[in-house]
Design a protein around this motif. Sequence first.
Motif, PDB file in Angstrom:
ATOM      1  N   PHE A 684      15.191 -26.935  -3.972  1.00 28.69           N
ATOM      2  CA  PHE A 684      14.140 -27.977  -3.895  1.00 28.69           C
ATOM      3  C   PHE A 684      14.881 -29.336  -3.689  1.00 28.69           C
ATOM      4  O   PHE A 684      14.437 -30.262  -3.011  1.00 28.69           O
ATOM      5  N   PHE A 685      15.825 -29.318  -4.929  1.00 26.06           N
ATOM      6  CA  PHE A 685      16.558 -30.838  -4.915  1.00 26.06           C
ATOM      7  C   PHE A 685      17.025 -31.009  -4.064  1.00 26.06           C
ATOM      8  O   PHE A 685      17.076 -32.297  -3.518  1.00 26.06           O
ATOM      9  N   ALA A 686      17.969 -30.095  -3.260  1.00 27.28           N
ATOM     10  CA  ALA A 686      18.671 -30.243  -2.098  1.00 27.28           C
ATOM     11  C   ALA A 686      17.584 -30.748  -0.883  1.00 27.28           C
ATOM     12  O   ALA A 686      17.915 -31.607  -0.274  1.00 27.28           O
ATOM     13  N   TRP A 687      16.530 -30.058  -0.741  1.00 22.93           N
ATOM     14  CA  TRP A 687      15.649 -30.511  -0.013  1.00 22.93           C
ATOM     15  C   TRP A 687      15.102 -31.962   0.075  1.00 22.93           C
ATOM     16  O   TRP A 687      14.990 -32.806   0.982  1.00 22.93           O
ATOM     17  N   ILE A 688      14.891 -32.209  -1.351  1.00 22.50           N
ATOM     18  CA  ILE A 688      14.320 -33.649  -1.630  1.00 22.50           C
ATOM     19  C   ILE A 688      15.418 -34.714  -1.108  1.00 22.50           C
ATOM     20  O   ILE A 688      15.230 -35.567  -0.484  1.00 22.50           O
ATOM     21  N   GLN A 689      16.690 -34.158  -1.463  1.00 21.26           N
ATOM     22  CA  GLN A 689      17.849 -35.134  -1.147  1.00 21.26           C
ATOM     23  C   GLN A 689      17.725 -35.417   0.610  1.00 21.26           C
ATOM     24  O   GLN A 689      18.207 -36.805   0.734  1.00 21.26           O
ATOM     25  N   GLN A 690      17.599 -34.389   1.239  1.00 17.70           N
ATOM     26  CA  GLN A 690      17.768 -34.570   2.495  1.00 17.70           C
ATOM     27  C   GLN A 690      16.381 -35.315   3.209  1.00 17.70           C
ATOM     28  O   GLN A 690      16.511 -36.070   4.175  1.00 17.70           O
ATOM     29  N   ALA A 691      15.516 -35.203   2.524  1.00 16.95           N
ATOM     30  CA  ALA A 691      14.133 -35.698   3.255  1.00 16.95           C
ATOM     31  C   ALA A 691      13.936 -37.092   2.948  1.00 16.95           C
ATOM     32  O   ALA A 691      14.761 -37.793   2.241  1.00 16.95           O
TER      33      ALA A 691
END
Lengths: 691, 171, 103
Positions: A684-691
């Motif tokens: 989830f955090f990685a996804w936030i980072q990329q978004a």
Amino acid sequence: MADHFWISHFLWLVPVVPLLAAGMLSVSGNSRRNRAVILTLGAQILSFILASLLFITVIRAQGGTEEVVRLAVNFTWFEFGDTALRLGLLLDPLNAAMLVMVTFIGLLICIFSVGYMSRDPNFTRFFAFLSLFSAAMLGLLVSNSLLLLFICWELVGLASYLLIGFWYQKPSAAAAAQKAFITTRIGDLGFFLGMIWLYRETGTLLFYDGGAGLLEQAALHGLATGTTIGGLALSTATALLLFCGAMGKSGQFPLHVWLPDAMEGPTPVSALIHAATMVAAGVFLVARAFPLFAATAGPDTVATALIAVTWVGAFTALFAACIAVAQTDIKRILAYSTVSQLGFMMIALGVGGVAAAIFHLIAHAFFKALLFLGAGSVIHGCHDEQDIRKMGGLRRFMPATFATYAIGMMALAGFPFFFSGFWSKEEILHLAQGWPASPIPFYLALAGTFLTAFYMTRQMVYVFFGNYRADQASSEKASESRPHESPPIMTVPLTVLAAGAVLLGLVATPAWPWFHHFIEGGAATLEFGKLFTAGTLGLMLLSIVLVAAGVGAAWFLYARTSLGTAERDPLERKRPGLYRALAQRLYVDEFYDATVIRFHHAAGRAADALDRFVWHGLVMAVSGFSVLLSRASQAVDRRFFNRGFDTGCETLRTSGGRVSRWHTGNIQTYLAYIGAGLVLLIVFFAWIQQA
Amino acid sequence: MSTTAAFIAYSVLTLVTLGAALAAVSLRNIVHCGLSLALAFVGVAGFYILLGAEFVGFIQLLVYVGAVAVLIMFVILLTRPDGDPQPFTFDRLRRALPGLGIALAVFLVITISIRTSESLRAGAPDDAGVSIEALGHKLVTSHLLPLQITGVLLTAALIGAVLFAMKEDNN
Amino acid sequence: MLTLEFFLIISAALFSLGFAAVLTRRNVIMILIGIELMLSSANLNFIAFWRFGPDPDALTGVLFVLFSIAVAAAEAAVGLALIILIYRHFKSTNTFNFSLLNG
């Protein structure tokens, strides 16, 4: 004169001492016989000493003056609002004489009872009741308030109830107790109403209150002049209501029916309560309230209330004497004789002779107590036999009882010159003769005198003469069942009473009317000449002839024929219809059964039917309606609320069950969740980072 | 130490450590597992030495291999109620699959994170050997309190373990 | 040339192996073995970060690992005592036999 009255401070002790004895006895065990005797006799002796001192004090205070000594001690019982209810004690010649009589006879009867009741298992209870009765009776005598008198009056009734029903195991005794209580209660209702009415009219219930009392001039004048429905004077109406109570208590027709039945109680009780003292309470009440009875608006008229008293008394005197002729129970004869003699007292009161009435009351108390105790001694000696047809010849077995009984009988019958009964009766007849309203009561009283002599002689013949008849029935046990003389503890009181019955006559002869003056004021002088005035002498001769005729007729009828249970009564042989009617007590009880009691039953049945059908139906309808309502409410509850609630609960439970399955209790499963959570978090955090 | 020698040492140590760890978690005979665990601990100690923390490496050997692994062996031998190791079945494997998947996912996530972090690419600075004297000095000066607390902790653990292991009916 | 990530990946692998053991094995002792592996991987991380960190002279990682080993020793002692206790109570070391807190 005031220093003579120191004893009056102890007036209250007279009723309180027996009351304390009664209280202590009622809490002590049934086995404490000696204590019961000591307490009761001690209280009686103490009361008697006090009463005698009071009596002597009154005699000395009176001192031959015209004034009647009257000492009232009033006190406040309780207050409500502005008014205070006051009670009081009174000492005057009337109750001083009564106090001595009641305590003296009570003492003798208590002594007699120690012997008579010696085998009774409820010995202690008996003496507790006897003490209670004494306390109530003495309280009645000393009260200076109609209310206090009424309270004691009811207590006396209670003690009477308890003592008539003393052998409550016997159904007849229990029924007699109830009959006595209810019958007197009917009279007491009138008493109560009269008392309330008097309080409303005068605002006080005290007899004497320094001019403001009920029986004093101001109040009496108001009562005599005021009128109520039918033009009846207030004093007459209230007096008649009070007289209802007196009729109930003193067994006057038509409320006399309880008194003969009251003989179910132990014989000493019959002697003390139902012959000597309690039944005299009605006479005492009328005597006490005599100013009220006699109150008239103007002079020279006879008060209506007194006319009623005279007629009731005269009728009762003859009526009861007739019934007594045909009775076979020794105590019942005496009971009807009591009713008859109470009638004589009422006549005396009605014609204005308070002193004569009280003197007859006291004399009667002595000889009637003597007769009853003698009857008790006979019953005791004959092994609890009460039927005079099964006695006979007791003269030989019980000489002491015979001698004393004979004295009592002669006093009652009015044998001339040496017996108190003769003089008291003579005085009543004398007064009745001079009554201006009507001559008939006088003739009724004369007939009563004749019958009294007749039935007493009949009883004497049956009981003491001839042969002992119980032997005929069971000859094999003749020696054991032979009657025996009573122990000294029973014969000594008999002797004392017999002496009293004779000697008491000396204080009220026309030659020396001491008692009369004691009660009504004035000095007594000894004048033998008065014996020989025309009216007195003629009347005396007439009554002597009547007594002689009564005794002679009875002797002629009974002494010459064989008597017994098998044979019919000699009178019955001659006049069967009349005898049967008299034996059945002139059908008064039957009349009551057919009228009052039947009506009562019918009313009870009607009320029961009303209850059962109307009210019960209504109640059932209402309850049925509520049941219906609650059924509907229950249905709504069950269909809607419960179902909804149940569904919600079920859903919660199943979902909870499902969720709880995740909790396997295995720690590895939980760790797996944690690992998965960690992975998801990082993704989830990685996804936030990329978004 | 030359780079090449270091790399060779790294490779060997990697093989030994990971192989022993895999054996320790996957063998069916629990005794073999315990022994493999000791070997994995030895590998980890090698990594410490490779990284220049010789003292820690020796401590690792002493404590883990000499004490913990031996203790585990004792416990294994004391608690062998279930008899022989259960045979391998596909059913047991299937039941273990969710756990294995999660563990694998964790590994992948961590590895990807490491691989995508630029800052972790840095090489090591110059060799900075650990002076045991400095280490001891630090332990009894700036880290004195933690040292003593550790001593208390060990004592408490020792007493607690003894109490736990005592027979209950001895009380 | 060896960089930090080499060691970190070794550590991650050790951790995952230990985690897998904890998640899948039924024997309490095996779970303890997994935990020990995971602890070792953490220690390895400390040493690696110390070696490649900016200030190796501070000796932070080394000191930390020393304490960690001590704590691990204590943990192992208590854990094994617990295992013996559990075994004495349930006569088993299988975790499925003592899942009393299941829902």
